[in-house]
Design a protein around this motif. Structure first.
Motif, short mmCIF file in Angstrom:
data_model
loop_
_atom_site.label_atom_id
_atom_site.label_comp_id
_atom_site.label_asym_id
_atom_site.label_seq_id
_atom_site.Cartn_x
_atom_site.Cartn_y
_atom_site.Cartn_z
N HIS A 100 9.03 63.34 16.93
CA HIS A 100 8.37 62.95 18.15
C HIS A 100 8.99 61.56 18.55
N TYR A 101 9.31 60.87 17.60
CA TYR A 101 10.14 59.56 17.93
C TYR A 101 11.24 59.86 18.48
N ARG A 102 12.11 60.82 17.83
CA ARG A 102 13.44 61.08 18.13
C ARG A 102 13.52 61.60 19.49
N GLU A 103 12.56 62.55 19.75
CA GLU A 103 12.54 63.12 21.29
C GLU A 103 12.34 62.13 22.04
N ARG A 104 11.11 61.36 21.98
CA ARG A 104 10.80 60.19 22.84
C ARG A 104 11.32 59.08 23.03
N HIS A 105 12.26 58.78 21.82
CA HIS A 105 12.83 57.45 21.85
C HIS A 105 12.06 56.33 21.27
N VAL A 106 10.87 56.25 22.37
CA VAL A 106 10.00 55.04 22.04
C VAL A 106 8.53 55.76 22.22
N SER A 107 7.76 55.24 21.34
CA SER A 107 6.33 55.93 21.36
C SER A 107 5.48 54.99 20.69
N ASP A 108 4.05 55.36 20.67
CA ASP A 108 3.11 54.61 19.80
C ASP A 108 2.48 55.55 18.50
N PRO A 109 1.89 55.07 17.51
CA PRO A 109 1.73 55.91 16.57
C PRO A 109 0.49 56.85 16.69
N VAL A 110 -0.55 56.49 17.71
CA VAL A 110 -1.44 57.44 17.76
C VAL A 110 -0.78 58.84 18.43
N THR A 111 0.19 58.56 19.65
CA THR A 111 0.67 59.57 20.26
C THR A 111 1.46 60.49 19.35
N ALA A 112 2.23 59.86 18.58
CA ALA A 112 3.29 60.55 17.44
C ALA A 112 2.35 61.30 16.61
N PRO B 13 -4.93 51.07 27.80
CA PRO B 13 -3.85 52.02 27.84
C PRO B 13 -2.78 51.59 28.98
N ARG B 14 -1.47 52.13 28.53
CA ARG B 14 -0.42 52.02 29.69
C ARG B 14 0.66 52.69 29.35
N PRO B 15 1.54 53.18 30.28
CA PRO B 15 2.44 54.07 30.13
C PRO B 15 3.49 53.59 28.99
N LEU B 16 4.04 54.52 28.13
CA LEU B 16 4.90 54.44 27.32
C LEU B 16 6.10 54.04 28.02
N LEU B 17 6.95 53.03 27.07
CA LEU B 17 8.17 52.69 27.41
C LEU B 17 9.27 53.96 27.65
N GLU B 18 9.91 53.93 28.81
CA GLU B 18 10.80 54.98 28.84
C GLU B 18 12.34 54.78 28.62
N ALA B 19 12.91 55.47 27.70
CA ALA B 19 14.49 55.11 27.26
C ALA B 19 15.25 55.48 28.39
N PRO B 20 16.30 54.75 28.52
CA PRO B 20 17.23 55.00 29.58
C PRO B 20 18.00 56.35 29.15
N ASP B 21 18.66 56.82 30.21
CA ASP B 21 19.24 58.21 29.88
C ASP B 21 20.37 57.68 29.10
N GLY B 22 20.93 58.71 28.24
CA GLY B 22 21.93 58.37 27.23
C GLY B 22 21.79 59.06 25.85
N PRO B 23 21.96 58.55 24.76
CA PRO B 23 21.80 58.95 23.50
C PRO B 23 20.41 59.47 23.19
N PRO B 24 20.10 60.15 22.14
CA PRO B 24 18.96 60.48 21.56
C PRO B 24 17.94 59.33 21.00
N TRP B 25 18.67 58.30 20.59
CA TRP B 25 17.91 57.09 20.14
C TRP B 25 18.22 55.93 21.35
N PRO B 26 17.21 55.02 21.36
CA PRO B 26 17.70 53.92 21.97
C PRO B 26 18.71 53.08 21.73
#
Length: 608
Positions: free
Chosen positions: A494-506, A415-428
Motif C-alpha cells: 500500500h505504501y509503495r502504491e500510494r507513496h505516502v499514507s498513514d498506518p491505519v489506512t495501510a 481527519p485530513r486528506p493524505l499527502l499526494e505525491a507528485p507525478d513521477g517515480p513510485p516512491w516520493p
C-alpha cells in the motif's frame, strides 16, 4: 374382592338406533367398573363437535366425585372448567394457570398426583415451543411410570389429541414412545392411559387394537369410517355417520356386545364449547391450596436463579474471551517484532561483511559463517561500556516516546486528506518536508573520503559493485521482507502504491481492522527496517529506494538501482503487480537520480 374392586361409575344410557345389538333396553343406565377405567387402556374418538371431550369429562367428573385422582394432558386448554366443582391443580404456561411449570417440575407433579392425591390438569396449550411441551409430557409420564412400579396405585392418565404423540405414520418422539410403554406395561403397575383423537386413521393402530375399552362417536371421513369397519364391522361403519351429539358405540372387554349409548352431559363449565352469539361469564373456579403452589414456585424460583447465574457466567465468559483475543493480537505483534529483530540483526552482520565495504564477503545465511562472524564481533567488541549502555537505553526510550507521540498525534488530529505525491517515480522524491532525524548520518566507523583518500576524486574510485554484490544486498533485504507477515506485506505494498499514507489506512488496505493501536504496532517493524519513514503528523512515505541507495553509498547508476529495488520488491508484490509496475520501476530510477541533489541538500540528517 374388595368394594373398591367392584365400584362403578354411571356415564351413559342405552340408546335406540341402528347398530345397537345389545340385550339391554333403551334408557338402561350404563355402569363402568372404576378399576378397569383407572388401570386399563382406553380410546375415545369422534369428529369435532360429536361429544368426545364431553364423554371424557363425564368420566373424569365421576372419578373425581369418588376421590380418584387423574392427570389430564390438555392440548387445547378446555378442561379448566372442572375447577368449577373440583379442586384441581391447573399447571401450564399461561398466566391463567395456577402455576407455570417446566420439565424441572415433572417429578414434583408426579409426586403430588400419586402420593398426595392431587388431580392435575397439565395444560400444554400455552407453550409456544412444541419441543418444550413434549419434553414436559415426557418427563411427567416417566416419573408417573417409575413411581407406579413401587406404589401400584390405580391411576389414570388422559391424553388429548393423542395422534400428535402416537401417529400412525412417521416416527414417534420420546413422548410417544413413553405413552406406548405405559400402554403396554402400565396396567400391571396400576397406571392406565386413555387416548382421545378426532382422527382414528391417524392414530397408531397397535394402540387402538390393544385397548380394553373404546368409544366411537360420529365419524364421516372415509378413512376414519374404514377403521371402524375393520375393527367393529361394516354395519357399524355405516351407522356411525348418523350418530347424534354425545351418542356413540361403547366397546369393552368386560361386555360381550357392542352397545349404542347416549353419554350424559358434563356438569361442569364446558370450556371447550364453540362460542355462541350470547355472552357468557366464566364461572367461579376453585383454587388450590396456597402451600401446594408455593412448593412448586420454589422450583420455578430455583430455575430462575440458575438461569440468572448462567447469564452472568456467559457475560463473564464473553469478557474473558474478548481479553484473550486482545492478548492474542498483542502476542502476534510481539512475535512479528521478534522475527524482525532477528532478521534485522542478521542483515546488520551481513552489511558489515559486504565485500564492497571491506568485508570478506562471507555468506552469513550459512550457520557456520554466521557463528564465526559473531565470534569475531564479540572478541573485538568486548564488554560494552557504561556509555554504550546509557546511549542504547536513551535511544530506546526516545524511540518509544516517538511511537507514543505519533499515535497521540494521530488520535488528536482531525481527519485530513493524505499527502499526494507528485507525478513521477513510485516512491516520493525529497521535495516533501520531513521531520529532522535526531541521529547523525555518519559515525566513527564510516569511511572518511577527505582524510583517507587525500586528493583522489570520486572518478578515481573503483567501479560500482557488480551484479554479484547487488545480489548479496537483495538476498539480505529479501530475507528481512520474508520475516514479515502477510499483513506487513500488504501494508508495504500500500505504501509503495500510494507513496505516502498513514498506518491505519495501510492496515485497512492490507485487509485488517481500523484498530489504531494494532495498526501502529504493525507499522513499527516497517519503519525500523527502513522500508518507510516518518513524514510528519502521522504520515509515512515509502523509502525502500533510498535505503538501497544508502547501502551502496550512492554508487549505483539509475538502471542498477531500479533493478535492485525491483528485485527486493518482488518479495512482497503480487505477480500481477510486478508485471504492471515494471515500467514504473525504470521511471523510478530516473526520478531517484534527479532527486540526488535534493537528498544531499534536504535530508543530510538521514532517515528515521
Amino acid at each position: 374382592m374388595t368394594d373398591s374392586d367392584t365400584e362403578t361409575i354411571s356415564v351413559a344410557e342405552i340408546s335406540d338406533g341402528p347398530g345397537g345389538v345389545g340385550t339391554e333396553d333403551p334408557g338402561t343406565t350404563v355402569e363402568l367398573p372404576v378399576v378397569d377405567i383407572l388401570t386399563g387402556r382406553g380410546f375415545i374418538t369422534g369428529k369435532s363437535g360429536s361429544g368426545k371431550s364431553n364423554t371424557a369429562s363425564v368420566m373424569i367428573e365421576n372419578l373425581l366425585s369418588s376421590n380418584f385422582p387423574v392427570l389430564i394432558v390438555d392440548t387445547d386448554g378446555e378442561y379448566y372448567g372442572l375447577k368449577q366443582e373440583f379442586e384441581l391443580l391447573h399447571a401450564g404456561a399461561d398466566d391463567e394457570c395456577d402455576i407455570q411449570v417446566s420439565p424441572e417440575h415433572a417429578e414434583r407433579l408426579a409426586t403430588l398426583a400419586l402420593e398426595q392425591n392431587v388431580p392435575i390438569i397439565l395444560d400444554v396449550s400455552g407453550y409456544l415451543d412444541d419441543a418444550a411441551a413434549d419434553e414436559l409430557v415426557t418427563e411427567v409420564a416417566k416419573h408417573l411410570f417409575a413411581k407406579e412400579k413401587k406404589l401400584k396405585k390405580p391411576f389414570l392418565m388422559l391424553i388429548e389429541e393423542c395422534h400428535e404423540y402416537i401417529p400412525e405414520k412417521g416416527g414417534m418422539d420420546e413422548a410417544g414412545k413413553m405413552l406406548i410403554k405405559i400402554g403396554k406395561r402400565g396396567r400391571k403397575h396400576g397406571l392406565g392411559v386413555v387416548g382421545i383423537s378426532q382422527r382414528p386413521a391417524d392414530v397408531k393402530k397397535d394402540f387402538i387394537t390393544q385397548c380394553d375399552w373404546l368409544v366411537w362417536h360420529r365419524l364421516t371421513w372415509r378413512n376414519d369410517t374404514k377403521v371402524v369397519g375393520r375393527i367393529l364391522g361394516s354395519e357399524y361403519a355405516d351407522a356411525i355417520e348418523d350418530m347424534g351429539n354425545g351418542e356413540g358405540f361403547l366397546v369393552t372387554d368386560w361386555s360381550e356386545s357392542i352397545r349404542r349409548v347416549q353419554f350424559h352431559k358434563k356438569q361442569t363449565f364446558d370450556a371447550g364449547a364453540t362460542p355462541g352469539l350470547d355472552d357468557f361469564e366464566r364461572p367461579d373456579l376453585k383454587s388450590v391450596d396456597g402451600d401446594l403452589v408455593s412448593d412448586l414456585k420454589e422450583i420455578s424460583d430455583e430455575k430462575a436463579r440458575r438461569e440468572s447465574e448462567i447469564a452472568d457466567l456467559k457475560q463473564e465468559l464473553e469478557k474473558k474471551e474478548a481479553k484473550i483475543r486482545q492478548l492474542e493480537r498483542e502476542l502476534e505483534e510481539a512475535r512479528d517484532l521478534s522475527r524482525m529483530a532477528d532478521q534485522f540483526a542478521q542483515a546488520m552482520f551481513q552489511k558489515a561483511e559486504a565485500p564492497y565495504r571491506g568485508g570478506s564477503g562471507r555468506n552469513l545465511n550459512r550457520p557456520e559463517e554466521k557463528q564465526a562472524a559473531l565470534g569475531e564481533y564479540n572478541q573485538s567488541a568486548g564488554e560494552p561500556s557504561d556509555e554504550d549502555v546509557a546511549a542504547a537505553t536513551a535511544n530506546a526510550d526516545a524511540e518509544a516516546a516517538d511511537d507514543a507521540s505519533e499515535l497521540q498525534a494521530a488520535s488528536d488530529t482531525p481527519p485530513r486528506p493524505l499527502l499526494e505525491a507528485p507525478d513521477g517515480p513510485p516512491w516520493p522524491t525529497h521535495g516533501f518536508g520531513h521531520l529532522e532525524d535526531t541521529t547523525a548520518s555518519g559515525s566513527d566507523d564510516e569511511f572518511d573520503f577527505e582524510s583517507e583518500m587525500g586528493d583522489f576524486e570520486p572518478a578515481d574510485l573503483q567501479p560500482a559493485p557488480g551484479a554479484q554484490d547487488r545480489r548479496d544486498v537483495v538476498d539480505r533485504m529479501t530475507a528481512v521482507v520474508g520475516a514479515l507477515s502477510d499483513v506487513h506485506h500488504g501494508m508495504l505494498q500500500h505504501y509503495r502504491e500510494r507513496h505516502v499514507s498513514d498506518p491505519v489506512t495501510a492496515h485497512v488496505a492490507a485487509g485488517e481492522t481500523a484498530d489504531q493501536h494494532l495498526a501502529y504496532g504493525r507499522n513499527r517493524p516497517l519503519r525500523r527496517a527502513g522500508f518507510i519513514r516518518h513524514a510528519g503528523r502521522g504520515i509515512y512515505e515509502y523509502a525502500l529506494p533510498d535505503l538501497v541507495r544508502d547501502e551502496y553509498d550512492d554508487l549505483l547508476d539509475p538502471d542498477e538501482l531500479a533493478e535492485t529495488v525491483a528485485a527486493i520488491e518482488a518479495a512482497f508484490l503480487d505477480e500481477a503487480d510486478e508485471v504492471a509496475d515494471s515500467d514504473a520501476v525504470a521511471d523510478a530510477a530516473d526520478g531517484t537520480a534527479d532527486g540526488a541533489e535534493l537528498l544531499s541538500d534536504g535530508d543530510a540528517g538521514g532517515d528515521e
